[in-house]
Every structure is written in structure tokens, then in C-alpha cells.
Design an enzyme around this catalytic site. Structure first.
Site, short mmCIF file in Angstrom:
data_model
loop_
_atom_site.label_atom_id
_atom_site.label_comp_id
_atom_site.label_asym_id
_atom_site.label_seq_id
_atom_site.Cartn_x
_atom_site.Cartn_y
_atom_site.Cartn_z
N HIS A 101 42.36 43.54 36.39
CA HIS A 101 43.15 42.54 35.66
C HIS A 101 42.69 42.40 34.21
O HIS A 101 41.52 42.50 33.88
CB HIS A 101 43.01 41.18 36.36
CG HIS A 101 41.58 40.71 36.46
ND1 HIS A 101 40.98 39.92 35.49
CD2 HIS A 101 40.63 40.93 37.38
CE1 HIS A 101 39.73 39.67 35.82
NE2 HIS A 101 39.48 40.27 36.98
N ASP A 102 43.69 42.22 33.34
CA ASP A 102 43.47 41.86 31.94
C ASP A 102 42.81 42.96 31.11
O ASP A 102 42.33 42.70 30.00
CB ASP A 102 42.63 40.58 31.83
CG ASP A 102 43.20 39.43 32.66
OD1 ASP A 102 44.34 39.01 32.38
OD2 ASP A 102 42.52 38.98 33.60
N GLY B 24 37.39 43.75 35.19
CA GLY B 24 38.32 42.91 34.45
C GLY B 24 37.98 42.77 32.98
O GLY B 24 36.82 42.79 32.57
#
Length: 334
Positions: free
Chosen positions: A180-181, A198
Site C-alpha cells: 500500500h501507498d 508500505g
């Protein structure tokens, strides 16, 4: 003498005929080339009537296309590939067998044009982050001309004000993970089993060897190289090479610079700057910040753009909330 003829049960015969027919159907679908204006949807595919299907699209057996999906012109979905949620595919994308793109969650997954998603890859699904709250919107955007190979996983963002981003022209080999991200730039190569935690940032033209692990919030600079089996727990500056169980600086990425067309003068300037910053002479050498300043104000080095870029990359890694850079194994000074 009597001859005994044993007949196959009818059910076995039917199963054989069904398998033969199914095999021929898969072969026909693989060779199916829809025209530029008409699309082909196999009868066993489940395509929601509200889905937007472009021209010249081919959807194979046992595919699933959700109600909010938008599929661009000339895309090809191989048997058993699936598109869920608010997902958009640009033109001429290919989803190989077993691919899953998108998720039935708030937010969106967007793929640009000419992307190839490999067998059983999972792109744009829910993140593996405890910060994620059920109902939050989460996002993934993928650019153009990326090849994402088999069993790779790429997750959406963990918050509605964040986004996972993949740029253009990246090769992401089998079994990689992009969490994520993450922000991945252009023209990068991730070898098999590269794992990005992340919020990792990867700039442009970086190259990882196999089984590389990158700690969350690290930055991988442009034109850098990470050796196989490395664990990267701090930033990798631009133009350098790192390796090791806790990755350390191993010099400039000379082969990568040569392949990318850097001039001999640029490489010589980078070498001199690297030595001045990371290999100071004498035990009374000054700290890293002063060494960076000396390189910046050097009459010859300070006017070379690639040297300034490397200095800026190193200095940024020491900013607040950053993790610093991978250490040089004979680091002297602070």
C-alpha cells in the site's frame, strides 16, 4: 469361444467428449482475434450488463467482469481472469489466466494502456495494513506499458488521501509484492521476489536483483542497483549500488550508468564525488553534511548536473522523518 466386450460407461464417454470440446474451445478463444469494432465474449463468461466494454475486446471462458468495470478497446481477458469493483482498463491491456484486477471496495483501480498482467497476479485489492478502516476509499493507479508477471501482488492505498502509484514502462517479475501507498516511477526492473513494504518510493531506472526486501518508508534512488538477497532498511541514493543482509553502499552502479548512456565525463565526476563523500582521507575528516557542501562548492563538481542530483538525493534522506542512507562499510565520520 466367446469374446467379452467391455463397453465404457456412458458417463465416462460424455466426460471425454466434454473435455475434448472444452480444450478446443480454449484453443479457439486463444486464437480469437476480434475485429477493431466488434468484441468477443465467451458464453461462459459472467459480464455484468452495466459494465462498459470497448471495441475489439476479447473475454474468454469463465471470466468475471463487474458492474462498475470499464474495459478499453482491444483488451484481452484470458480464461479465468476477473475484474471487480470500480476498475478501469486502458486500451490494449492483457489479463492472463487467473488474474484478478480490482476489488469490491470503495475507491478505484485504474490501469493505463498496453499493460500485461501475468498469470494469477493480483492487482488493486485491499491492502494489508492495520491502519485501513472498513469503508475507506483506497486507490491504485498504474501507468502505461508495464509488464507485471505471474503471482505478483499490488495493493491499493491504506487511506483515502493516499494512493499507490506505478508509473510507465516497468518490468515487475514473478512473485513480487508492492504494498500500500508505494510510489514507483518509470522504467524500473524488479527481479523475482522483490518485496516493497508500505510507503516505499522508487524513482526511475532502478534495478533490483532477486529476493530483495525493502523496509517501509525507504526511498530507492534513480539509476541505483540492489544486489540479490539484500535487505534494504535505509534509503539508497541515486546512481549507487548496494547489497548485503543489511544493505551497504558498494560503489557506483557503473554498469547501469553505462547502459543508460551516461558519458565518461559524468561517470568520472560521479566517482570523484562519491570518493569525497563516502571515502574521506584521514581520521579527522568532517561530517557528512560538510562533505556534501564541499562537493557542491567544488569548482569542477558543483557544475555537473548528475553530481548535484546525487548530493540532493543524499541530503534529502537526512531530512526529518526520513531514514537516512545505507551505510558505507568503511564509513568514517558521522
Amino acid at each position: 469361444m466367446f469374446s467379452l466386450h467391455v463397453h465404457k460407461p456412458l458417463s465416462a464417454t460424455l466426460r471425454t467428449l466434454t473435455l475434448v470440446h472444452f480444450s478446443r474451445t480454449l484453443s479457439d478463444v486463444s486464437n480469437q482475434k476480434p475485429s477493431e469494432t466488434t468484441s468477443f465474449i465467451h458464453p461462459t463468461a459472467v459480464v455484468h450488463p452495466d459494465a462498459v466494454i470497448g471495441q475489439g475486446v476479447s473475454i474468454g471462458p469463465f471470466c468475471t467482469v463487474g458492474s462498475s468495470a470499464k474495459i478499453g478497446n482491444a483488451c484481452r481477458l484470458y480464461p479465468g481472469s476477473h475484474i471487480f469493483g470500480n476498475t478501469e482498463l486502458g486500451e490494449r491491456c492483457i489479463l492472463m489466466t487467473g488474474t484478478v484486477v480490482g476489488d469490491d471496495l470503495p475507491g478505484r483501480t485504474v490501469l493505463g494502456c498496453n499493460n500485461i498482467i501475468g498469470h494469477h497476479a493480483v492487482v488493486g485489492i485491499k491492502c494489508q495494513d492495520m491502519k485501513y478502516k472498513t469503508g475507506d476509499e483506497c486507490f491504485l493507479e498504474v501507468g502505461d506499458n508495464n509488464e507485471i508477471r505471474e503471482h505478483t501482488s499490488i495493493h491499493r492505498s491504506s487511506k483515502s488521501n493516499e494512493m499507490t502509484v506505478i508509473g510507465d514502462n516497468n518490468l515487475i517479475m514473478g512473485s513480487c509484492h508492492i504494498a500500500h501507498d508505494c510510489k514507483v516511477g518509470n522504467d524500473n526492473i524488479f527481479a523475482n521476489n522483490t518485496l516493497l513494504a508500505g510507503h516505499v518510493v522508487v524513482e526511475d531506472y532502478a534495478h533490483t536483483a532477486g529476493a530483495t526486501v525493502v523496509h517501509q518508508f525507504c526511498c530507492i534512488g534513480s539509476f541505483s542497483f540492489i544486489g540479490g538477497g539484500s535487505v534494504v532498511s535505509q534509503d539508497v541514493p541515486r546512481y549507487v549500488m548496494v547489497s548485503g543482509e543489511r544493505a551497504e553502499l558498494r560503489g557506483l552502479n557503473l554498469e547501469g550508468l553505462r547502459r543508460r548512456g551516461f558519458s565518461m565525463q559524468e561517470v568520472r565526476s560521479l566517482r570523484t564525488a562519491y570518493r569525497n563523500i563516502f571515502m574521506p582521507i584521514g581520521t579527522n575528516s568532517v561530517g557528512i553534511e560538510q562533505r556534501l557542501s564541499e562537493v557542491e562548492h567544488n569548482e569542477e563538481l558543483g557544475c555537473v548536473p548528475v553530481v548535484c542530483s546525487m548530493v540532493q538525493s543524499i541530503r534529502s534522506s537526512f531530512a526529518e522523518h526520513r531514514r537516512g542512507i545505507c551505510k558505507f562499510r568503511h564509513w568514517i565520520g558521522s
